[in-house]
Scaffold this motif. Structure first.
Motif, mmCIF file in Angstrom:
data_model
loop_
_atom_site.group_PDB
_atom_site.id
_atom_site.type_symbol
_atom_site.label_atom_id
_atom_site.label_comp_id
_atom_site.label_asym_id
_atom_site.label_seq_id
_atom_site.Cartn_x
_atom_site.Cartn_y
_atom_site.Cartn_z
ATOM 1 N N PHE A 123 55.672 23.002 35.127
ATOM 2 C CA PHE A 123 54.897 23.426 36.290
ATOM 3 C C PHE A 123 53.986 24.610 35.974
ATOM 4 C CE2 PHE A 123 58.495 21.082 37.937
ATOM 5 C CZ PHE A 123 57.875 20.212 38.823
ATOM 6 N N GLY A 124 53.465 24.609 34.765
ATOM 7 C CA GLY A 124 52.500 25.614 34.370
ATOM 8 C C GLY A 124 53.070 27.011 34.291
ATOM 9 N N GLY A 125 54.367 27.122 34.023
ATOM 10 C CA GLY A 125 55.014 28.423 33.946
ATOM 11 C C GLY A 125 55.470 28.952 35.297
ATOM 12 N N GLN A 126 55.288 28.195 36.347
ATOM 13 C CA GLN A 126 55.736 28.608 37.674
ATOM 14 C C GLN A 126 57.251 28.453 37.789
ATOM 15 O OE1 GLN A 126 54.284 26.142 40.894
ATOM 16 N NE2 GLN A 126 54.917 27.582 42.480
ATOM 17 N N GLY A 128 68.065 18.987 50.228
ATOM 18 C CA GLY A 128 66.760 18.606 49.706
ATOM 19 C C GLY A 128 65.645 19.369 50.387
ATOM 20 N N PRO A 129 65.562 20.702 50.180
ATOM 21 C CA PRO A 129 64.476 21.462 50.795
ATOM 22 C C PRO A 129 63.124 20.941 50.318
ATOM 23 C CG PRO A 129 65.514 22.750 49.044
ATOM 24 C CD PRO A 129 66.369 21.537 49.267
ATOM 25 N N CYS A 130 62.157 20.906 51.230
ATOM 26 C CA CYS A 130 60.869 20.276 50.936
ATOM 27 C C CYS A 130 59.760 21.293 50.695
ATOM 28 C CB CYS A 130 60.465 19.360 52.088
ATOM 29 S SG CYS A 130 61.572 17.962 52.330
ATOM 30 N N GLY A 131 58.866 20.924 49.828
ATOM 31 C CA GLY A 131 57.666 21.700 49.560
ATOM 32 C C GLY A 131 56.525 20.748 49.262
ATOM 33 N N MET A 132 55.389 21.272 48.860
ATOM 34 C CA MET A 132 54.232 20.442 48.539
ATOM 35 C C MET A 132 53.909 20.549 47.050
ATOM 36 S SD MET A 132 50.371 20.408 50.143
ATOM 37 C CE MET A 132 49.711 21.716 49.104
ATOM 38 N N PHE A 133 54.062 19.458 46.352
ATOM 39 C CA PHE A 133 53.660 19.377 44.956
ATOM 40 C C PHE A 133 52.163 19.059 44.935
ATOM 41 C CE2 PHE A 133 58.117 18.425 45.144
ATOM 42 C CZ PHE A 133 58.670 18.955 43.995
ATOM 43 N N TYR A 134 51.414 19.756 44.091
ATOM 44 C CA TYR A 134 49.980 19.511 44.057
ATOM 45 C C TYR A 134 49.475 19.490 42.616
ATOM 46 C CZ TYR A 134 49.270 24.495 43.047
ATOM 47 O OH TYR A 134 49.292 25.743 42.458
ATOM 48 N N LEU A 147 52.160 14.540 32.259
ATOM 49 C CA LEU A 147 51.427 15.371 33.217
ATOM 50 C C LEU A 147 51.912 16.822 33.212
ATOM 51 C CD1 LEU A 147 51.186 12.875 36.223
ATOM 52 C CD2 LEU A 147 49.502 13.327 34.417
ATOM 53 N N LYS A 148 52.619 17.204 32.200
ATOM 54 C CA LYS A 148 53.126 18.574 32.081
ATOM 55 C C LYS A 148 51.992 19.584 32.216
ATOM 56 C CE LYS A 148 54.269 20.196 28.044
ATOM 57 N NZ LYS A 148 54.987 20.447 26.765
ATOM 58 N N GLY A 149 52.208 20.593 33.040
ATOM 59 C CA GLY A 149 51.236 21.648 33.241
ATOM 60 C C GLY A 149 50.215 21.368 34.330
ATOM 61 N N ARG A 150 50.220 20.146 34.867
ATOM 62 C CA ARG A 150 49.199 19.787 35.851
ATOM 63 C C ARG A 150 49.673 19.945 37.302
ATOM 64 N NH1 ARG A 150 46.407 14.373 33.171
ATOM 65 N NH2 ARG A 150 46.342 15.161 31.021
ATOM 66 N N PHE A 151 50.964 20.165 37.483
ATOM 67 C CA PHE A 151 51.499 20.294 38.839
ATOM 68 C C PHE A 151 51.876 21.732 39.173
ATOM 69 C CE2 PHE A 151 52.202 15.722 38.418
ATOM 70 C CZ PHE A 151 51.910 15.267 39.696
ATOM 71 N N GLY A 152 51.728 22.068 40.422
ATOM 72 C CA GLY A 152 52.250 23.310 40.970
ATOM 73 C C GLY A 152 53.022 22.983 42.238
ATOM 74 N N VAL A 153 53.703 23.978 42.793
ATOM 75 C CA VAL A 153 54.489 23.766 44.009
ATOM 76 C C VAL A 153 54.144 24.843 45.031
ATOM 77 C CG1 VAL A 153 56.789 23.537 44.994
ATOM 78 C CG2 VAL A 153 56.381 22.801 42.641
ATOM 79 N N LEU A 154 53.963 24.421 46.274
ATOM 80 C CA LEU A 154 53.706 25.318 47.397
ATOM 81 C C LEU A 154 54.653 24.990 48.536
ATOM 82 C CD1 LEU A 154 49.804 24.986 47.593
ATOM 83 C CD2 LEU A 154 51.040 27.052 46.900
#
Length: 445
Positions: free
Chosen positions: A377-380, A164-170, A295-302
């Motif tokens: 994820f907005g095409g990401q 379960g590698p972690c990142g930041m959903f925003y 909420l499709k398209g409203r999230f990204g991942v960093l």
């Protein structure tokens, strides 16, 4: 494997489309507690594999093994693999009873990675020694996941399955409204500053924390290469622990936290847009896809923010391993099935696509599927973010006393967040409690 196994089923569905209770009571004894080294798994010639094996697992993990067991049986005529879904809620009770009594266990066991230390510490002969056959695959797993399968005597007792590698959903829309450039958040100091800007310009908070059993503290510890113990000693009041707890209190003091209770509270708050970010594992994607399709398209991942510039930007939440209990009647065939399942790129990628199991097997992370843009994820290419982070996950130490520490730390962090307790003093008190409960020395104090 996430401790919320049902959530991985929704991860699988989304990708295709576009607790501690039993362990805290373990005691050394039973057949697995006898002295002497664990037996080595016998080598088996693939052309001579015969017989049957039984596997215990649950939810989508069991589903994945049932599906791929058919391929294994076709490849090895004369073999049969039976997968039993024993249910997550009762799995560890059943495993513990089997190890203590010395009977009743299957040929292959699914165990969440951090929990293996509880069993290998209490039942040193409970599992076959896989050091020799697994050694050929060592280079294909990251340090953090491999750490969970090495017993206290340095022997390999399982093979990593999923992680379960972690990142930041925003929230892209919230960041845009607040004038926050996502790429500018590289450290936790940057994150706090962005949170203050968000609160000032939009009135929204930055993250959701559980008031009772929040796991963020442990995640922040692992990001710094620590957990509750270090070299067998209690480490919950280490400098790294103080740094993690102080960060959480800073966020709370600056009114950047939305408090909720439990998993359902987190999901509800996310759907309602009560916070702009959620630092979590790759499997959180499945929750968003299934529970918040609107909420499709409203999230990204960093990547996660680092504690210091250039520091680690990930951690791990969840993950599982497969082990062969000493009670197995066909250990050679059991190992052959484990090896077939977990050291094949096509098998691992298929389990990611269909069951949402994020591979611990590093070669699978290079598969083109993980670089596919995702509309939600907005095409990401969100999976690629986690694939790149996974090999850099800091390894940490787990012990058979992990459950005792977890219970105390949940209460401690809750006190720091909601009752204004000083982090250093609270952690010192927690370390004293854990040392008393486990008989382990402290690294400080």
């Amino acid at each position: 494997m996430s401790t919320r196994p049902a959530r991985r089923a929704v991860l699988a569905a989304g990708l295709a489309a576009g607790a501690t209770a039993a362990l805290s009571g373990c005691a050394t004894g039973g057949a697995g507690g006898r002295g002497g080294p664990a037996p080595e798994v016998p080598e088996a010639d693939g052309k001579q594999l015969r017989g049957t094996v039984t596997v215990w697992s649950w939810d989508v993990a069991a589903k994945a093994m049932r599906r791929l067991a058919k391929d294994f049986q076709a490849k090895h005529p004369g073999t049969a693999v039976t997968v039993r879904d024993i249910g997550y809620d009762s799995a560890y009770d059943k495993i513990t009873v089997g190890l203590k009594s010395g009977s009743g266990l299957p040929d292959v066991l699914t165990v969440e990675g951090p929990r293996m230390a509880t069993y290998t510490g209490n039942f040193p002969r409970g599992f076959y020694d896989l050091t020799k056959p697994a050694g050929a695959h060592r280079k294909n797993f990251d340090e953090a996941s491999w750490k969970t399968v090495v017993g206290p005597r340095g022997r390999t007792v399982a093979l990593p399955w999923d992680i379960g590698p972690c990142g930041m959903f925003y929230r892209r829309d919230y960041f845009r409204a607040a004038g926050i450039e996502p790429g500018s958040i590289r450290t936790w100091d940057d994150y706090v500053q962005a949170g203050e800007q968000l609160r000032k310009r939009t009135g929204r908070r930055m993250l959701v924390l559980d008031t009772v059993e929040d796991s963020t503290f442990a995640m922040l510890l692992q990001q710094q290469g620590r957990h509750f113990y270090a070299d067998g000693r209690v480490a919950v009041d280490s400098p790294e622990a103080v740094r993690a707890a102080t960060l959480l209190k800073t966020l709370a003091d600056r009114d950047l936290v939305d408090y909720q209770k439990g998993w359902d509270g987190l999901v509800t708050a996310t759907k309602a847009g009560r916070a702009a970010t959620e630092t979590s594992a790759a499997w959180w994607m499945g929750t968003l896809l299934a529970d918040a399709p609107e909420l499709k398209g409203r999230f990204g991942v960093l990547p996660m923010p680092a504690f210091t510039a250039g520091g680690a930007r990930t951690s791990n939440r969840g993950g599982s391993v497969l082990a062969v209990p000493e009670q197995s009647r066909n250990p050679g065939l059991a190992w052959a099935f484990v090896e077939f399942l977990l050291t094949s790129v096509p098998n691992q990628v298929s389990m990611l696509k269909r069951e949402g199991l994020f591979p611990a097997f590093l070669p699978a992370l290079a598969d083109p599927y993980l670089s596919t843009p995702q509309e939600y994820f907005g095409g990401q290419a969100a999976l690629k973010v986690f694939a790149d982070l996974a090999p850099t996950t800091p390894p940490v130490e787990y012990t058979e006393d992990g459950a005792k520490a977890s219970e105390i730390m949940f209460s401690t962090i809750s006190g720091i967040l909601t009752r204004d307790k000083d982090p250093r003093e609270a952690l010192g008190s927690a370390a004293a409690q854990i040392a008393s409960a486990t008989g382990r020395p402290r690294i400080a104090g």
